[in-house]
Design a protein around this motif. Structure first.
Motif, PDB file in Angstrom:
ATOM      1  N   UNK A 174     -77.041  19.339 -14.163  1.00 40.69           N
ATOM      2  CA  UNK A 174     -75.646  19.135 -14.568  1.00 40.69           C
ATOM      3  C   UNK A 174     -75.487  18.994 -16.083  1.00 40.69           C
ATOM      4  N   UNK A 175     -76.346  18.184 -16.700  1.00 45.86           N
ATOM      5  CA  UNK A 175     -76.222  17.946 -18.148  1.00 45.86           C
ATOM      6  C   UNK A 175     -76.473  19.239 -18.926  1.00 45.86           C
ATOM      7  N   UNK A 176     -77.541  19.960 -18.545  1.00 46.04           N
ATOM      8  CA  UNK A 176     -77.862  21.209 -19.246  1.00 46.04           C
ATOM      9  C   UNK A 176     -76.749  22.232 -19.038  1.00 46.04           C
ATOM     10  N   UNK A 177     -76.213  22.302 -17.815  1.00 44.99           N
ATOM     11  CA  UNK A 177     -75.171  23.289 -17.530  1.00 44.99           C
ATOM     12  C   UNK A 177     -73.901  22.991 -18.317  1.00 44.99           C
ATOM     13  N   UNK A 178     -73.524  21.716 -18.410  1.00 46.70           N
ATOM     14  CA  UNK A 178     -72.275  21.371 -19.070  1.00 46.70           C
ATOM     15  C   UNK A 178     -72.378  21.391 -20.588  1.00 46.70           C
ATOM     16  N   UNK A 179     -73.551  21.060 -21.140  1.00 44.24           N
ATOM     17  CA  UNK A 179     -73.682  20.919 -22.591  1.00 44.24           C
ATOM     18  C   UNK A 179     -74.235  22.171 -23.270  1.00 44.24           C
ATOM     19  N   UNK A 180     -75.107  22.924 -22.581  1.00 43.53           N
ATOM     20  CA  UNK A 180     -75.846  23.992 -23.258  1.00 43.53           C
ATOM     21  C   UNK A 180     -75.596  25.360 -22.642  1.00 43.53           C
ATOM     22  N   UNK A 181     -75.635  25.432 -21.314  1.00 46.48           N
ATOM     23  CA  UNK A 181     -75.685  26.721 -20.632  1.00 46.48           C
ATOM     24  C   UNK A 181     -74.381  27.505 -20.771  1.00 46.48           C
ATOM     25  N   UNK A 182     -74.530  28.810 -21.077  1.00 41.68           N
ATOM     26  CA  UNK A 182     -73.416  29.745 -21.062  1.00 41.68           C
ATOM     27  C   UNK A 182     -73.414  30.417 -19.693  1.00 41.68           C
ATOM     28  N   UNK A 183     -72.468  30.065 -18.844  1.00 43.26           N
ATOM     29  CA  UNK A 183     -72.461  30.557 -17.470  1.00 43.26           C
ATOM     30  C   UNK A 183     -72.227  32.062 -17.404  1.00 43.26           C
TER      31      UNK A 183
END
Length: 337
Positions: free
Chosen positions: A182-191
């Motif tokens: 969750x943290x990586x997806x919300x802060x870093x990952x470009x979906x």
């Protein structure tokens, strides 16, 4: 480009330099042509009386004519090889990139009793790996028989496909961690970028499956009683067929994993879009009461309370702030924002 190989006394393969048709000796067991020129094709015709198909005809060949033995007893096989695009970058497209993670090209095999001819459009990892293996000849195979060269190249193709599927499996494990954290997806990952990467992997899996199914058809053809003229190759063909079956199953599993990650990533994108729309829909509801009060006090009339006096501006401002903060507290309590 024309490369030629002969079998040594212990059965391994060694290459020789070809400068003309006079270098094409009868003891050569493998002639490998890579995007050959017309002159090189003429050398083959003069030395061995063997006509070679053009690279364009390999792409246009019908599926029913991919494996057959002609009237002279010469075996013809056209099969797909998968090659990874060296210019492709997962985390960012280079300036000059085809945009494809891997491409499929057709390779022609022409098997005589004395030698094997191969024709392809570009260099392939599987051929380079087989050449290194045949030069060492760790398994002491007699490559004076060109059929073993054919089976060795098909095995090298299968090994390369296995390596590609293993790399895809590693990429999917890494992508799973990025998407489900969750943290990586919300802060870093470009979906959106993740969707693109997963789509590339799905495309590559489809091409790998095409090559595996094509290889299974080739092995089925070679397992026929009169295809190779001897039963000494049956055990190796059966072993290759079992490996193909296991890789087809692994490819299907990876397909499912890619579809799961694509659906999950698309779901997170939809959730983010819904949250954004919900916030924008809440904002007018919060601003409507203060705007109504401000518009009422903006009318040109004297009957409104607090319309006159030195403290009227402060009182009206406090009323506006109360009507603004009140809905905000309520929406926070309901966890809508």
């Amino acid at each position: 480009m024309l490369e030629a190989f002969y079998a040594t006394e212990r059965g391994s393969l060694e290459d020789i330099t070809i400068n003309g048709d006079f270098d094409l000796q009868p003891d050569l067991v493998w002639l490998d042509l890579i995007a050959p020129s017309q002159e090189e094709q003429q050398w083959i015709l003069d030395a061995y009386e063997q006509n070679l198909p053009t690279l364009k005809s390999l792409e246009d060949i019908s599926s029913s004519a991919r494996f057959y033995r002609d009237d002279d007893g010469i075996l013809h096989i056209s099969t797909y090889f998968l090659t990874k695009n060296k210019n492709y970058q997962v985390d960012g497209e280079p300036e000059e990139s085809s945009g494809a993670l891997a491409t499929v090209q057709t390779v022609a095999f022409i098997l005589h009793k004395e030698r094997l001819f191969t024709l392809r459009g570009e260099k392939l990892v599987a051929f380079r790996a087989f050449r290194a293996r045949a030069r060492r000849n760790d398994y002491e195979i007699d490559y004076k028989d060109p059929t073993w060269i054919l089976l060795g190249l098909l095995e090298a193709k299968l090994d390369e496909l296995a390596d590609i599927l293993e790399d895809i499996h590693k990429d999917l494990e890494k992508y799973s961690t990025e998407v489900l954290n969750n943290r990586h997806r919300e802060m870093i990952l470009d979906l959106d970028d993740m969707i693109t990467r997963l789509a590339h992997l799905e495309d590559m899996l489809g091409k790998a499956q095409l090559c595996l199914i094509d290889l299974r058809r080739v092995l089925t053809f070679l397992s026929r009683p009169r295809a190779l003229g001897s039963h000494i190759y049956d055990a190796d063909i059966r072993e290759l067929s079992e490996d193909v079956r296991s890789l087809v199953e692994h490819d299907a599993f990876l397909f499912q994993k890619v579809r799961f990650l694509l659906d999950t990533t698309s779901g997170f994108i939809n959730t983010e879009q819904n949250d954004t729309i919900r916030r924008f829909s809440i904002l007018p509801s919060m601003l409507a009461p203060p705007m109504l009060i401000a518009s009422i006090y903006g009318m040109n009339t004297d009957v409104l309370p607090f319309a006159k006096g030195g403290t009227s501006f402060i009182v009206v401002s406090l009323i506006l702030m109360a009507f603004l903060i009140g809905p905000l507290i309520y929406f926070r309590w309901k966890k809508w924002i």
